[in-house]
Design a protein around this motif. Structure first.
Motif, mmCIF file in Angstrom:
data_model
loop_
_atom_site.group_PDB
_atom_site.id
_atom_site.type_symbol
_atom_site.label_atom_id
_atom_site.label_comp_id
_atom_site.label_asym_id
_atom_site.label_seq_id
_atom_site.Cartn_x
_atom_site.Cartn_y
_atom_site.Cartn_z
ATOM 1 N N PHE A 59 -11.056 -4.157 -8.606
ATOM 2 C CA PHE A 59 -11.826 -5.380 -8.405
ATOM 3 C C PHE A 59 -11.023 -6.639 -8.687
ATOM 4 N N THR A 60 -9.862 -6.505 -9.327
ATOM 5 C CA THR A 60 -9.084 -7.690 -9.703
ATOM 6 C C THR A 60 -7.777 -7.819 -8.943
ATOM 7 N N THR A 61 -7.505 -6.894 -8.033
ATOM 8 C CA THR A 61 -6.264 -6.959 -7.271
ATOM 9 C C THR A 61 -6.560 -6.964 -5.782
ATOM 10 N N ARG A 62 -5.537 -7.302 -5.026
ATOM 11 C CA ARG A 62 -5.651 -7.359 -3.565
ATOM 12 C C ARG A 62 -4.493 -6.584 -2.962
ATOM 13 N N TRP A 63 -4.790 -5.794 -1.923
ATOM 14 C CA TRP A 63 -3.747 -5.056 -1.224
ATOM 15 C C TRP A 63 -2.823 -6.084 -0.572
ATOM 16 N N GLN A 64 -1.546 -6.072 -0.915
ATOM 17 C CA GLN A 64 -0.623 -7.109 -0.486
ATOM 18 C C GLN A 64 0.169 -6.758 0.757
ATOM 19 N N GLY A 75 9.381 15.775 10.617
ATOM 20 C CA GLY A 75 9.655 14.814 9.552
ATOM 21 C C GLY A 75 10.781 13.845 9.844
ATOM 22 N N VAL A 76 11.296 13.857 11.077
ATOM 23 C CA VAL A 76 12.379 12.948 11.450
ATOM 24 C C VAL A 76 11.790 11.602 11.859
ATOM 25 N N HIS A 77 12.349 10.522 11.317
ATOM 26 C CA HIS A 77 11.905 9.162 11.643
ATOM 27 C C HIS A 77 12.100 8.918 13.135
ATOM 28 N N THR A 78 11.051 8.433 13.816
ATOM 29 C CA THR A 78 11.090 8.268 15.264
ATOM 30 C C THR A 78 11.355 6.847 15.732
ATOM 31 N N GLY A 79 11.547 5.909 14.836
ATOM 32 C CA GLY A 79 11.919 4.571 15.273
ATOM 33 C C GLY A 79 11.026 3.445 14.842
ATOM 34 N N ASP A 80 9.724 3.621 14.867
ATOM 35 C CA ASP A 80 8.849 2.532 14.450
ATOM 36 C C ASP A 80 8.815 2.448 12.929
ATOM 37 N N GLN A 81 9.024 1.249 12.425
ATOM 38 C CA GLN A 81 8.995 1.007 10.987
ATOM 39 C C GLN A 81 8.547 -0.434 10.779
ATOM 40 N N PHE A 82 7.417 -0.619 10.139
ATOM 41 C CA PHE A 82 6.848 -1.947 10.015
ATOM 42 C C PHE A 82 6.501 -2.282 8.573
ATOM 43 N N LEU A 83 6.690 -3.536 8.204
ATOM 44 C CA LEU A 83 6.166 -4.101 6.968
ATOM 45 C C LEU A 83 4.981 -4.954 7.380
ATOM 46 N N MET A 84 3.813 -4.573 6.924
ATOM 47 C CA MET A 84 2.586 -5.264 7.293
ATOM 48 C C MET A 84 2.000 -5.920 6.057
ATOM 49 N N GLY A 85 1.378 -7.093 6.232
ATOM 50 C CA GLY A 85 0.701 -7.707 5.105
ATOM 51 C C GLY A 85 0.748 -9.213 5.118
ATOM 52 N N ASP A 86 0.769 -9.768 3.923
ATOM 53 C CA ASP A 86 0.667 -11.203 3.712
ATOM 54 C C ASP A 86 1.951 -11.703 3.051
ATOM 55 N N ASP A 87 2.722 -12.519 3.753
ATOM 56 C CA ASP A 87 3.984 -13.056 3.213
ATOM 57 C C ASP A 87 3.784 -13.768 1.884
ATOM 58 N N LEU A 88 2.664 -14.435 1.718
ATOM 59 C CA LEU A 88 2.394 -15.180 0.496
ATOM 60 C C LEU A 88 2.496 -14.282 -0.733
ATOM 61 N N PHE A 89 2.045 -13.043 -0.608
ATOM 62 C CA PHE A 89 2.040 -12.132 -1.748
ATOM 63 C C PHE A 89 3.243 -11.204 -1.780
ATOM 64 N N THR A 95 9.967 -8.409 -0.814
ATOM 65 C CA THR A 95 9.770 -8.030 0.575
ATOM 66 C C THR A 95 9.534 -9.291 1.393
ATOM 67 N N SER A 96 10.118 -9.351 2.563
ATOM 68 C CA SER A 96 9.892 -10.503 3.432
ATOM 69 C C SER A 96 9.696 -10.020 4.859
ATOM 70 N N ASN A 97 9.360 -10.933 5.718
ATOM 71 C CA ASN A 97 9.137 -10.643 7.132
ATOM 72 C C ASN A 97 8.044 -9.603 7.358
ATOM 73 N N VAL A 98 6.958 -9.723 6.617
ATOM 74 C CA VAL A 98 5.814 -8.863 6.879
ATOM 75 C C VAL A 98 4.980 -9.515 7.969
ATOM 76 N N ASN A 99 4.188 -8.747 8.666
ATOM 77 C CA ASN A 99 3.440 -9.242 9.813
ATOM 78 C C ASN A 99 1.999 -8.784 9.755
ATOM 79 N N ASP A 100 1.149 -9.460 10.532
ATOM 80 C CA ASP A 100 -0.223 -8.992 10.647
ATOM 81 C C ASP A 100 -0.440 -8.244 11.957
ATOM 82 N N TYR A 101 0.571 -8.260 12.844
ATOM 83 C CA TYR A 101 0.497 -7.477 14.081
ATOM 84 C C TYR A 101 1.896 -7.003 14.457
ATOM 85 N N GLN A 102 2.004 -5.739 14.853
ATOM 86 C CA GLN A 102 3.275 -5.172 15.307
ATOM 87 C C GLN A 102 3.013 -4.220 16.467
#
Length: 125
Positions: A59-64, A75-89, A95-102
């Motif tokens: 209740f006191t935290t936010r998914w960042q 189990g082999v990585h197929t290419g897509d790799q994304f950082l999703m979220g809110d740059d502010l947090f 971590t930088s360059n997170v996005n809300d759409y990929q």
């Protein structure tokens, strides 16, 4: 990083749908959370569903942010790799360059937050 941090690593198969309502209600997807209650404090593990600390922290935290990648059936990585979220947090956590759409080669992801209910959604197709 803020004074309170909670994180976990988990895997799930393609064509899977789940909802994690709180840290303490994350089974069977996440069965262990790493927790730090101060910026320089130690890291320790909390286990749902019987953690009083996880219950309060939900209740006191936010998914960042979320870092995800796609793998094939072996189990082999197929290419897509994304950082999703809110740059502010996420930037203070190293971590930088997170996005809300990929849009990738194998997946599409959309992240959004509803402040009125403190709910975060990450949809990966």
């Amino acid at each position: 990083m803020g004074s309170l941090a909670v994180w976990a690593s988990f895997e799930f198969p393609a064509n899977f749908q789940t909802e994690i309502k709180s840290y303490n209600e994350s089974l069977p997807i996440i069965d262990e959370w790493s927790v730090r209650t101060t910026p320089t404090g130690g890291i320790y593990q909390e286990y749902p569903p019987n953690s009083g600390l996880l219950a309060v922290m939900s209740f006191t935290t936010r998914w960042q942010f979320s870092w995800f990648l796609t793998k094939d059936n072996t189990g082999v990585h197929t290419g897509d790799q994304f950082l999703m979220g809110d740059d502010l947090f996420s930037s203070p956590c190293g971590t930088s360059n997170v996005n809300d759409y990929q849009l990738g080669n194998f997946s599409e992801a959309f992240w959004f937050y509803l402040p009125s209910t403190n709910e975060t959604y990450l949809i990966i197709q």
